[in-house]
Write an enzyme that holds these catalytic residues in place. Structure first.
Site, PDB file in Angstrom:
ATOM      1  N   ASP A  34       1.212  -0.910   0.346  1.00 30.15           N
ATOM      2  CA  ASP A  34      -0.076  -0.162   0.190  1.00 30.15           C
ATOM      3  C   ASP A  34       0.638   0.936   0.248  1.00 30.15           C
ATOM      4  O   ASP A  34       2.153   1.314   0.775  1.00 30.15           O
ATOM      5  CB  ASP A  34      -1.014  -0.161   1.366  1.00 30.15           C
ATOM      6  CG  ASP A  34      -2.070   0.820   1.483  1.00 30.15           C
ATOM      7  OD1 ASP A  34      -2.992   0.668   1.336  1.00 30.15           O
ATOM      8  OD2 ASP A  34      -1.739   2.266   1.130  1.00 30.15           O
ATOM      9  N   LEU A  36      -0.103   3.750   0.954  1.00 32.10           N
ATOM     10  CA  LEU A  36      -0.653   5.523   1.981  1.00 32.10           C
ATOM     11  C   LEU A  36      -1.270   6.555   1.211  1.00 32.10           C
ATOM     12  O   LEU A  36      -0.996   7.219   2.260  1.00 32.10           O
ATOM     13  CB  LEU A  36       0.055   5.033   3.392  1.00 32.10           C
ATOM     14  CG  LEU A  36       1.166   3.736   4.091  1.00 32.10           C
ATOM     15  CD1 LEU A  36       2.180   4.079   5.220  1.00 32.10           C
ATOM     16  CD2 LEU A  36      -0.240   2.741   4.432  1.00 32.10           C
ATOM     17  N   ALA A  76      -6.571  -1.415  -3.667  1.00 29.82           N
ATOM     18  CA  ALA A  76      -5.581  -0.050  -4.152  1.00 29.82           C
ATOM     19  C   ALA A  76      -6.421   1.005  -5.957  1.00 29.82           C
ATOM     20  O   ALA A  76      -5.815   1.016  -6.371  1.00 29.82           O
ATOM     21  CB  ALA A  76      -3.919  -0.628  -4.898  1.00 29.82           C
ATOM     22  N   TYR A 143     -14.428   6.111 -13.346  1.00 33.01           N
ATOM     23  CA  TYR A 143     -13.871   5.473 -12.018  1.00 33.01           C
ATOM     24  C   TYR A 143     -14.352   4.552 -12.933  1.00 33.01           C
ATOM     25  O   TYR A 143     -13.927   3.045 -12.913  1.00 33.01           O
ATOM     26  CB  TYR A 143     -14.720   6.046 -11.182  1.00 33.01           C
ATOM     27  CG  TYR A 143     -15.089   5.250 -10.321  1.00 33.01           C
ATOM     28  CD1 TYR A 143     -13.815   4.101  -9.345  1.00 33.01           C
ATOM     29  CD2 TYR A 143     -16.000   4.450  -9.956  1.00 33.01           C
ATOM     30  CE1 TYR A 143     -13.920   3.472  -8.479  1.00 33.01           C
ATOM     31  CE2 TYR A 143     -16.313   2.892  -8.572  1.00 33.01           C
ATOM     32  CZ  TYR A 143     -15.106   2.798  -8.037  1.00 33.01           C
ATOM     33  OH  TYR A 143     -14.652   1.864  -7.069  1.00 33.01           O
ATOM     34  N   HIS A 191     -18.339   9.750   1.257  1.00 36.19           N
ATOM     35  CA  HIS A 191     -19.320   8.991   1.146  1.00 36.19           C
ATOM     36  C   HIS A 191     -19.860   8.958   2.355  1.00 36.19           C
ATOM     37  O   HIS A 191     -20.146   9.829   3.680  1.00 36.19           O
ATOM     38  CB  HIS A 191     -19.011   6.995   1.194  1.00 36.19           C
ATOM     39  CG  HIS A 191     -17.789   6.806   0.345  1.00 36.19           C
ATOM     40  ND1 HIS A 191     -16.249   6.845   0.644  1.00 36.19           N
ATOM     41  CD2 HIS A 191     -18.018   6.429  -0.413  1.00 36.19           C
ATOM     42  CE1 HIS A 191     -15.973   6.962  -0.769  1.00 36.19           C
ATOM     43  NE2 HIS A 191     -16.925   6.588  -1.219  1.00 36.19           N
ATOM     44  N   ARG A 223     -29.494   3.556  -3.326  1.00 33.51           N
ATOM     45  CA  ARG A 223     -27.998   2.544  -3.693  1.00 33.51           C
ATOM     46  C   ARG A 223     -28.792   1.566  -2.656  1.00 33.51           C
ATOM     47  O   ARG A 223     -29.066   1.478  -1.671  1.00 33.51           O
ATOM     48  CB  ARG A 223     -26.909   3.491  -2.753  1.00 33.51           C
ATOM     49  CG  ARG A 223     -26.328   4.544  -3.409  1.00 33.51           C
ATOM     50  CD  ARG A 223     -26.346   4.316  -4.611  1.00 33.51           C
ATOM     51  NE  ARG A 223     -25.434   5.191  -5.285  1.00 33.51           N
ATOM     52  CZ  ARG A 223     -26.077   6.169  -6.700  1.00 33.51           C
ATOM     53  NH1 ARG A 223     -27.784   6.023  -6.625  1.00 33.51           N
ATOM     54  NH2 ARG A 223     -25.612   7.351  -7.809  1.00 33.51           N
ATOM     55  N   ARG A 284     -25.240  15.408  -8.125  1.00 33.83           N
ATOM     56  CA  ARG A 284     -23.398  15.384  -8.400  1.00 33.83           C
ATOM     57  C   ARG A 284     -22.735  14.811  -9.141  1.00 33.83           C
ATOM     58  O   ARG A 284     -23.529  13.708  -9.833  1.00 33.83           O
ATOM     59  CB  ARG A 284     -23.239  14.367  -6.775  1.00 33.83           C
ATOM     60  CG  ARG A 284     -21.483  14.214  -6.746  1.00 33.83           C
ATOM     61  CD  ARG A 284     -21.558  13.530  -5.244  1.00 33.83           C
ATOM     62  NE  ARG A 284     -21.963  12.558  -5.520  1.00 33.83           N
ATOM     63  CZ  ARG A 284     -21.357  10.461  -5.021  1.00 33.83           C
ATOM     64  NH1 ARG A 284     -20.966  11.391  -3.215  1.00 33.83           N
ATOM     65  NH2 ARG A 284     -21.862   9.858  -5.016  1.00 33.83           N
ATOM     66  N   ASP A 287     -23.999  10.112 -10.825  1.00 35.14           N
ATOM     67  CA  ASP A 287     -25.363   9.603  -9.954  1.00 35.14           C
ATOM     68  C   ASP A 287     -25.742   8.749 -10.568  1.00 35.14           C
ATOM     69  O   ASP A 287     -26.604   9.758 -11.553  1.00 35.14           O
ATOM     70  CB  ASP A 287     -24.779  10.657  -9.321  1.00 35.14           C
ATOM     71  CG  ASP A 287     -24.257  10.491  -7.702  1.00 35.14           C
ATOM     72  OD1 ASP A 287     -22.923   9.797  -7.498  1.00 35.14           O
ATOM     73  OD2 ASP A 287     -24.166  11.224  -6.849  1.00 35.14           O
TER      74      ASP A 287
HETATM   75  N1  UDP Z   1     -25.040  11.575  -1.346  1.00 33.72           N
HETATM   76  C1  UDP Z   1     -25.283  12.663  -0.985  1.00 33.72           C
HETATM   77  N2  UDP Z   1     -24.434  13.680   0.208  1.00 33.72           N
HETATM   78  C2  UDP Z   1     -23.487  13.031   0.550  1.00 33.72           C
HETATM   79  C3  UDP Z   1     -23.013  11.921  -0.860  1.00 33.72           C
HETATM   80  C4  UDP Z   1     -23.574  11.435  -1.239  1.00 33.72           C
HETATM   81  O1  UDP Z   1     -26.381  12.901  -1.282  1.00 33.72           O
HETATM   82  O2  UDP Z   1     -22.554  14.294   1.560  1.00 33.72           O
HETATM   83  C5  UDP Z   1     -25.139  10.567  -2.129  1.00 33.72           C
HETATM   84  C6  UDP Z   1     -24.760  10.235  -3.453  1.00 33.72           C
HETATM   85  O3  UDP Z   1     -25.413  11.360  -4.388  1.00 33.72           O
HETATM   86  C7  UDP Z   1     -25.285   9.053  -3.527  1.00 33.72           C
HETATM   87  C8  UDP Z   1     -25.059   8.162  -2.361  1.00 33.72           C
HETATM   88  O4  UDP Z   1     -25.668   9.484  -1.297  1.00 33.72           O
HETATM   89  O5  UDP Z   1     -26.829   8.960  -4.299  1.00 33.72           O
HETATM   90  C9  UDP Z   1     -24.075   7.412  -2.263  1.00 33.72           C
HETATM   91  O6  UDP Z   1     -23.190   8.132  -2.207  1.00 33.72           O
HETATM   92  P1  UDP Z   1     -21.501   7.896  -1.876  1.00 33.72           P
HETATM   93  O7  UDP Z   1     -20.438   8.439  -2.185  1.00 33.72           O
HETATM   94  O8  UDP Z   1     -21.727   7.196  -0.328  1.00 33.72           O
HETATM   95  O9  UDP Z   1     -21.214   6.372  -3.252  1.00 33.72           O
HETATM   96  P2  UDP Z   1     -21.425   6.228  -4.329  1.00 33.72           P
HETATM   97  O10 UDP Z   1     -23.036   5.742  -4.277  1.00 33.72           O
HETATM   98  O11 UDP Z   1     -20.750   7.373  -4.912  1.00 33.72           O
HETATM   99  O12 UDP Z   1     -20.564   4.347  -4.225  1.00 33.72           O
END
Ligand code: UDP
Length: 332
Positions: A34, A36, A76, A143, A191, A223, A284, A287
């Site tokens: 790793d 880090l 990683a 991603y 997250h 989700r 965001r 998404d």
């Molecule tokens: N989300 C949100 N506010 C935050 C962070 C995330 O509303 O401050 C929403 C984001 O748009 C997604 C869900 O929560 O719909 C999960 O996002 P996260 O970043 O946890 O995981 P991802 O789905 O991107 O892997």
């Protein structure tokens, strides 16, 4: 075979560190590589540790010539959708190009088993839910594309070099080890669940809800949250399968159940007993509206059974870890 080591690349990260703990508990000797850059040394509960990058070919040659490694598990990666939209080359460089370096080194040293952390982001905007492994893969962010490119390489590596690989497409990893000793530690945190818990503990004022006009019942994104220890359990089963001579495969990992952002906030209020103010914010970029896994394939093929399926338990374990680990500790 258990005396040969498992190399956990990215073992100091959130999911990697849970993997290291569970491998050690299951009696496997572990070596962690790793750099880090996003991992934390203090999340390592044992095993050998080498600080370095998976794209360092000389380091990999030294490592593979001095240690007997049976299998490589690869965690990683950079994994933030939003960041990948702003800086796609960071993602293609680390997640795809450096993984090529790792695979080439493995092939040079005759290591023929590989377990890969893939993602639900390979699917893009779903045309049907739950999403099964046969769903078309059209990632809508770099991603997901950087991970799908690796999955394609792995198919070719099986055909050309008999490299046996299992790719696990995670939906939303969350929660923390039941011991409370390790958990999610990102700097900065982006997250949903850890951010909500920072509001609960008073480290932040509110949680922003990213988008309230999605085509979902309450307008917020849905989700499928999966406990990190259920993810690592699936990796152990994948490892046992490859060590027994199993074939390459791709599996989804989720709970076949979706929760909206508002559902998660409400559940966190119930678990923590805190008010957790929420404010509406813009969507965001990158998404998808809804991601829900169909995970029957891994249940049928490898006998995987989640132990922490309900969101309440997932949030409870995350809260238990969060309360023990003040924000200060996660500062680099
Ligand atoms: N989300 C949100 N506010 C935050 C962070 C995330 O509303 O401050 C929403 C984001 O748009 C997604 C869900 O929560 O719909 C999960 O996002 P996260 O970043 O946890 O995981 P991802 O789905 O991107 O892997």
């Amino acid at each position: 075979m258990k005396k040969n080591k498992i190399l956990v690349v990215g073992g100091a990260g959130y999911i990697g560190s849970h993997m290291v703990k569970d491998l050690l508990d299951a009696g496997y000797p572990v070596m962690v590589l790793d750099d880090l850059s996003t991992g934390h040394r203090e999340l390592l509960t044992g095993g050998d540790f080498v600080e370095g990058n998976l794209g360092d070919s000389d380091l990999l040659d030294r490592l593979f010539s001095t240690h007997r490694i049976s299998t490589v598990m690869h965690f990683a990666a950079f994994s933030l959708v939003g960041e990948s939209m702003e800086n796609p080359l960071k993602y293609y460089h680390n997640n795809t190009a450096s993984t090529t370096t790792l695979l080439r080194a493995m092939i040079r040293h005759g290591i023929k088993r590989f377990i890969f952390s893939s993602t639900a982001s390979v699917y893009g905007e779903p045309v049907q839910v739950p999403i099964t492994e046969t769903h078309p893969c059209n990632p809508n962010n770099p991603y997901g594309a950087s991970k799908l490119a690796v999955e394609r390489m792995l198919q070719d590596c099986d055909a050309a070099y008999a490299l046996k690989t299992i790719s696990l497409r995670y939906f939303n990893a969350a929660g923390a080890d039941a011991s409370g000793t390790i958990g999610e530690l990102h700097t900065p945190e982006t997250h949903l669940i850890p951010l909500i818990l920072k509001v609960a503990s008073g480290e932040r004022e509110n949680i922003k809800v990213f988008g309230t006009d999605y085509p979902t019942p309450d307008g917020t994104c849905i989700r499928d949250y999966i406990h990190v220890s259920d993810l690592t359990r699936a990796h152990l089963l994948a490892l046992e399968n490859l060590l027994k001579g199993g074939e390459s495969a791709v599996y989804n990992l989720g709970n076949n159940r979706g929760y909206s952002v508002r559902d998660v906030i409400k559940m966190a209020r119930d678990v923590t007993g805190k008010p957790i103010p929420a404010i509406e914010a813009h969507r965001r970029p990158g998404d998808p509206a809804t991601l829900i896994a169909g995970s029957d394939k891994i249940k049928e093929s490898l006998g995987w059974k989640p132990r922490y399926e309900d969101l309440e338990t997932i949030i409870e374990t995350a809260w238990q870890w969060h309360q023990k680990n003040p924000t200060g500790r996660s500062a680099p």
